[in-house]
Design an enzyme around this catalytic site. Structure first.
Site, mmCIF file in Angstrom:
data_model
loop_
_atom_site.group_PDB
_atom_site.id
_atom_site.type_symbol
_atom_site.label_atom_id
_atom_site.label_comp_id
_atom_site.label_asym_id
_atom_site.label_seq_id
_atom_site.Cartn_x
_atom_site.Cartn_y
_atom_site.Cartn_z
ATOM 1 N NE ARG A 72 45.864 -63.129 -145.493
ATOM 2 C CZ ARG A 72 45.850 -62.493 -144.337
ATOM 3 N NH1 ARG A 72 45.036 -61.498 -144.113
ATOM 4 N NH2 ARG A 72 46.662 -62.853 -143.375
ATOM 5 C CG HIS A 77 40.173 -60.894 -140.812
ATOM 6 N ND1 HIS A 77 40.928 -60.808 -139.666
ATOM 7 C CD2 HIS A 77 40.971 -60.457 -141.812
ATOM 8 C CE1 HIS A 77 42.121 -60.343 -139.955
ATOM 9 N NE2 HIS A 77 42.178 -60.122 -141.260
#
Length: 115
Positions: A72, A77
């Protein structure tokens, strides 16, 4: 925790079904809209597992929970968009089915009845 883990587990099953529908629509290596949809669904799936108690996760050691949560973070990011679509397909093919099976087992052990 404001919501029960079962709500997040059911969400994961819903996301798994969405991912199957995405795959049925076409090749994510060739269609950027499908690819983006796949990434978004994998992100929400991974995030949902972060909401579960560690005691629940420890009962299912066959799932690499740390890696699921870490994925995740990679998805969120990865601002430059350099996640390889073949890697994503590999994850969906090799790692998603055992995760879905474990989520179903968790729910079943809690008394959830599947249709």
């Amino acid at each position: 925790m404001s919501k029960s883990w079962q709500i997040y587990a059911l969400h994961i099953l819903d996301v798994g079904a969405k991912i199957e529908r995405i795959q049925a629509r076409g090749d994510i290596t060739q269609d950027e809209v499908l690819y983006d949809a796949m990434l978004r669904n994998l992100q929400t799936l991974s995030e949902a597992t972060q909401m579960w108690p560690d005691s629940l996760k420890s009962a299912f050691p066959n799932v690499p929970w740390h890696e699921v949560s870490g994925f995740r973070n990679i998805l969120v990011h990865n601002y430059l968009g350099d996640i390889d679509s073949m890697t994503v397909l590999s994850i969906v093919k090799n790692h998603l089915p055992p995760l879905i099976d474990s989520v179903r087992a968790m729910l079943a052990s809690d008394g959830y009845q599947f249709n």
